[in-house]
Design a protein around this motif. Structure first.
Motif, PDB file in Angstrom:
ATOM      1  N   ASP A   1     -26.127  39.182 -30.893  1.00 48.06           N
ATOM      2  CA  ASP A   1     -25.018  38.816 -31.772  1.00 48.06           C
ATOM      3  C   ASP A   1     -24.005  37.955 -31.016  1.00 48.06           C
ATOM      4  O   ASP A   1     -23.567  36.921 -31.517  1.00 48.06           O
ATOM      5  CB  ASP A   1     -24.359  40.075 -32.336  1.00 48.06           C
ATOM      6  CG  ASP A   1     -23.420  39.772 -33.487  1.00 48.06           C
ATOM      7  OD1 ASP A   1     -23.802  39.003 -34.394  1.00 48.06           O
ATOM      8  OD2 ASP A   1     -22.303  40.307 -33.477  1.00 48.06           O
ATOM      9  N   GLY A   2     -23.666  38.365 -29.803  1.00 40.82           N
ATOM     10  CA  GLY A   2     -22.726  37.584 -29.000  1.00 40.82           C
ATOM     11  C   GLY A   2     -23.269  36.215 -28.637  1.00 40.82           C
ATOM     12  O   GLY A   2     -22.545  35.215 -28.657  1.00 40.82           O
ATOM     13  N   LEU A   3     -24.543  36.169 -28.321  1.00 38.75           N
ATOM     14  CA  LEU A   3     -25.189  34.920 -27.925  1.00 38.75           C
ATOM     15  C   LEU A   3     -25.229  33.907 -29.068  1.00 38.75           C
ATOM     16  O   LEU A   3     -25.063  32.703 -28.854  1.00 38.75           O
ATOM     17  CB  LEU A   3     -26.611  35.227 -27.448  1.00 38.75           C
ATOM     18  CG  LEU A   3     -27.438  34.118 -26.834  1.00 38.75           C
ATOM     19  CD1 LEU A   3     -26.791  33.590 -25.565  1.00 38.75           C
ATOM     20  CD2 LEU A   3     -28.839  34.635 -26.528  1.00 38.75           C
ATOM     21  N   LEU A   4     -25.420  34.389 -30.295  1.00 37.38           N
ATOM     22  CA  LEU A   4     -25.599  33.489 -31.435  1.00 37.38           C
ATOM     23  C   LEU A   4     -24.309  33.199 -32.211  1.00 37.38           C
ATOM     24  O   LEU A   4     -24.290  32.257 -33.000  1.00 37.38           O
ATOM     25  CB  LEU A   4     -26.643  34.064 -32.396  1.00 37.38           C
ATOM     26  CG  LEU A   4     -28.033  34.354 -31.819  1.00 37.38           C
ATOM     27  CD1 LEU A   4     -28.978  34.763 -32.927  1.00 37.38           C
ATOM     28  CD2 LEU A   4     -28.578  33.203 -31.003  1.00 37.38           C
ATOM     29  N   THR A   5     -23.287  33.991 -31.992  1.00 35.84           N
ATOM     30  CA  THR A   5     -22.039  33.796 -32.734  1.00 35.84           C
ATOM     31  C   THR A   5     -21.482  32.405 -32.485  1.00 35.84           C
ATOM     32  O   THR A   5     -21.363  31.957 -31.346  1.00 35.84           O
ATOM     33  CB  THR A   5     -21.002  34.870 -32.344  1.00 35.84           C
ATOM     34  OG1 THR A   5     -21.507  36.142 -32.761  1.00 35.84           O
ATOM     35  CG2 THR A   5     -19.659  34.616 -33.007  1.00 35.84           C
ATOM     36  N   GLY A   6     -21.193  31.702 -33.583  1.00 35.17           N
ATOM     37  CA  GLY A   6     -20.610  30.368 -33.493  1.00 35.17           C
ATOM     38  C   GLY A   6     -21.627  29.245 -33.433  1.00 35.17           C
ATOM     39  O   GLY A   6     -21.257  28.076 -33.518  1.00 35.17           O
ATOM     40  N   GLU A   7     -22.900  29.570 -33.309  1.00 38.88           N
ATOM     41  CA  GLU A   7     -23.942  28.541 -33.254  1.00 38.88           C
ATOM     42  C   GLU A   7     -24.625  28.478 -34.618  1.00 38.88           C
ATOM     43  O   GLU A   7     -25.084  29.491 -35.131  1.00 38.88           O
ATOM     44  CB  GLU A   7     -24.972  28.852 -32.174  1.00 38.88           C
ATOM     45  CG  GLU A   7     -26.099  27.845 -32.083  1.00 38.88           C
ATOM     46  CD  GLU A   7     -25.606  26.416 -31.921  1.00 38.88           C
ATOM     47  OE1 GLU A   7     -25.915  25.585 -32.800  1.00 38.88           O
ATOM     48  OE2 GLU A   7     -24.917  26.138 -30.925  1.00 38.88           O
ATOM     49  N   ASP A   8     -24.709  27.283 -35.205  1.00 38.80           N
ATOM     50  CA  ASP A   8     -25.288  27.170 -36.540  1.00 38.80           C
ATOM     51  C   ASP A   8     -26.606  26.394 -36.578  1.00 38.80           C
ATOM     52  O   ASP A   8     -27.034  25.949 -37.635  1.00 38.80           O
ATOM     53  CB  ASP A   8     -24.287  26.562 -37.518  1.00 38.80           C
ATOM     54  CG  ASP A   8     -23.909  25.122 -37.171  1.00 38.80           C
ATOM     55  OD1 ASP A   8     -24.418  24.593 -36.169  1.00 38.80           O
ATOM     56  OD2 ASP A   8     -23.103  24.540 -37.911  1.00 38.80           O
ATOM     57  N   ASP A   9     -27.266  26.282 -35.442  1.00 44.03           N
ATOM     58  CA  ASP A   9     -28.555  25.595 -35.409  1.00 44.03           C
ATOM     59  C   ASP A   9     -29.669  26.635 -35.285  1.00 44.03           C
ATOM     60  O   ASP A   9     -29.719  27.394 -34.308  1.00 44.03           O
ATOM     61  CB  ASP A   9     -28.611  24.613 -34.233  1.00 44.03           C
ATOM     62  CG  ASP A   9     -29.918  23.846 -34.229  1.00 44.03           C
ATOM     63  OD1 ASP A   9     -30.027  22.866 -34.988  1.00 44.03           O
ATOM     64  OD2 ASP A   9     -30.842  24.256 -33.480  1.00 44.03           O
ATOM     65  N   ASN A  10     -30.562  26.670 -36.279  1.00 46.83           N
ATOM     66  CA  ASN A  10     -31.621  27.674 -36.279  1.00 46.83           C
ATOM     67  C   ASN A  10     -32.562  27.551 -35.088  1.00 46.83           C
ATOM     68  O   ASN A  10     -32.980  28.569 -34.528  1.00 46.83           O
ATOM     69  CB  ASN A  10     -32.421  27.600 -37.583  1.00 46.83           C
ATOM     70  CG  ASN A  10     -31.667  28.174 -38.765  1.00 46.83           C
ATOM     71  OD1 ASN A  10     -30.744  28.966 -38.598  1.00 46.83           O
ATOM     72  ND2 ASN A  10     -32.053  27.779 -39.963  1.00 46.83           N
ATOM     73  N   ILE A  11     -32.913  26.349 -34.706  1.00 47.31           N
ATOM     74  CA  ILE A  11     -33.829  26.182 -33.568  1.00 47.31           C
ATOM     75  C   ILE A  11     -33.194  26.740 -32.294  1.00 47.31           C
ATOM     76  O   ILE A  11     -33.842  27.455 -31.527  1.00 47.31           O
ATOM     77  CB  ILE A  11     -34.224  24.699 -33.372  1.00 47.31           C
ATOM     78  CG1 ILE A  11     -34.988  24.177 -34.601  1.00 47.31           C
ATOM     79  CG2 ILE A  11     -35.048  24.518 -32.102  1.00 47.31           C
ATOM     80  CD1 ILE A  11     -36.312  24.864 -34.863  1.00 47.31           C
ATOM     81  N   SER A  12     -31.929  26.436 -32.079  1.00 46.13           N
ATOM     82  CA  SER A  12     -31.229  26.967 -30.902  1.00 46.13           C
ATOM     83  C   SER A  12     -31.176  28.485 -30.952  1.00 46.13           C
ATOM     84  O   SER A  12     -31.415  29.162 -29.938  1.00 46.13           O
ATOM     85  CB  SER A  12     -29.807  26.406 -30.827  1.00 46.13           C
ATOM     86  OG  SER A  12     -29.844  25.010 -30.659  1.00 46.13           O
ATOM     87  N   ASN A  13     -30.859  29.037 -32.122  1.00 39.28           N
ATOM     88  CA  ASN A  13     -30.746  30.484 -32.245  1.00 39.28           C
ATOM     89  C   ASN A  13     -32.092  31.183 -32.049  1.00 39.28           C
ATOM     90  O   ASN A  13     -32.171  32.203 -31.361  1.00 39.28           O
ATOM     91  CB  ASN A  13     -30.121  30.858 -33.589  1.00 39.28           C
ATOM     92  CG  ASN A  13     -28.636  30.543 -33.619  1.00 39.28           C
ATOM     93  OD1 ASN A  13     -28.000  30.357 -32.589  1.00 39.28           O
ATOM     94  ND2 ASN A  13     -28.084  30.476 -34.815  1.00 39.28           N
ATOM     95  N   LEU A  14     -33.150  30.630 -32.617  1.00 33.21           N
ATOM     96  CA  LEU A  14     -34.477  31.212 -32.430  1.00 33.21           C
ATOM     97  C   LEU A  14     -34.930  31.084 -30.976  1.00 33.21           C
ATOM     98  O   LEU A  14     -35.551  31.998 -30.427  1.00 33.21           O
ATOM     99  CB  LEU A  14     -35.487  30.556 -33.362  1.00 33.21           C
ATOM    100  CG  LEU A  14     -35.281  30.783 -34.863  1.00 33.21           C
ATOM    101  CD1 LEU A  14     -36.284  29.963 -35.671  1.00 33.21           C
ATOM    102  CD2 LEU A  14     -35.365  32.254 -35.232  1.00 33.21           C
ATOM    103  N   SER A  15     -34.607  29.969 -30.351  1.00 37.12           N
ATOM    104  CA  SER A  15     -34.965  29.763 -28.939  1.00 37.12           C
ATOM    105  C   SER A  15     -34.299  30.799 -28.047  1.00 37.12           C
ATOM    106  O   SER A  15     -34.944  31.430 -27.199  1.00 37.12           O
ATOM    107  CB  SER A  15     -34.562  28.359 -28.483  1.00 37.12           C
ATOM    108  OG  SER A  15     -35.272  27.384 -29.201  1.00 37.12           O
ATOM    109  N   ASN A  16     -33.006  30.984 -28.232  1.00 33.37           N
ATOM    110  CA  ASN A  16     -32.290  31.963 -27.417  1.00 33.37           C
ATOM    111  C   ASN A  16     -32.728  33.387 -27.727  1.00 33.37           C
ATOM    112  O   ASN A  16     -32.808  34.226 -26.822  1.00 33.37           O
ATOM    113  CB  ASN A  16     -30.776  31.804 -27.583  1.00 33.37           C
ATOM    114  CG  ASN A  16     -30.230  30.743 -26.664  1.00 33.37           C
ATOM    115  OD1 ASN A  16     -30.757  30.500 -25.584  1.00 33.37           O
ATOM    116  ND2 ASN A  16     -29.156  30.105 -27.079  1.00 33.37           N
ATOM    117  N   ALA A  17     -33.038  33.675 -28.979  1.00 31.11           N
ATOM    118  CA  ALA A  17     -33.508  35.018 -29.339  1.00 31.11           C
ATOM    119  C   ALA A  17     -34.844  35.323 -28.662  1.00 31.11           C
ATOM    120  O   ALA A  17     -35.040  36.425 -28.128  1.00 31.11           O
ATOM    121  CB  ALA A  17     -33.618  35.156 -30.851  1.00 31.11           C
TER     122      ALA A  17
END
Length: 155
Positions: free
Chosen positions: A18-34
């Motif tokens: 949740d902390g890592l993805l908060t404020g980021e609105d790009d799905n590819i970036s969020n899936l990559s970090n997840a």
């Protein structure tokens, strides 16, 4: 913040996501970090990644591990079955799963969790392990919790 220590505390892992993805609105970036987060903190796994729905089938998304199958029809393999049945699939021995799609010969067990966005299938989280019966009920609950956090950050 991240020291790569394997953990079984899925609550902590969900909070980290949740902390890592908060404020980021790009799905590819969020899936990559997840996928990177899970791969760094889970033990005894050899592939962690996402397939997203595209043109009526699953399309390979961000992942950690060896190269993988690019497209999976709905209803085929563990991933396609999870989408078709819209439920988490835990497979203790992938070689006993009818129609299993083998991308990495070392994979022995697998968990696949459907991801929803606005009530529709967005894709799946797929995790493979090089040992049989790797994923427990605790793992299933924790990984489903992880996906619920991820779903809040999809756009």
């Amino acid at each position: 913040m991240f020291d790569n220590t394997p953990i079984k505390d899925y609550n902590m892992l969900a909070q980290m996501l949740d902390g890592l993805l908060t404020g980021e609105d790009d799905n590819i970036s969020n899936l990559s970090n997840a996928s990177a987060l899970l791969n760094s903190f889970l033990t005894d796994v050899n592939w962690v990644g996402f397939y997203t729905m595209k043109n009526g089938q699953l399309q390979l998304g961000p992942f950690q591990g060896l190269p993988a199958c690019v497209q999976i029809p709905v209803g085929k393999g563990v991933c396609g079955t999870a989408v078709n049945e819209q439920k988490t699939m835990v497979v203790d021995d992938v070689h006993q799963f009818p129609g299993h799609i083998a991308c990495d010969a070392k994979s022995q067990s697998e968990i696949v969790v459907p991801i929803l966005k606005d009530g529709e299938i967005f894709g799946v989280l797929d995790i493979d392990a090089p040992i049989k019966s790797r994923f427990t009920t605790e793992d299933q609950t924790g990984i489903e919790q992880f996906v619920k956090v991820l779903e809040k950050h999809l756009y």
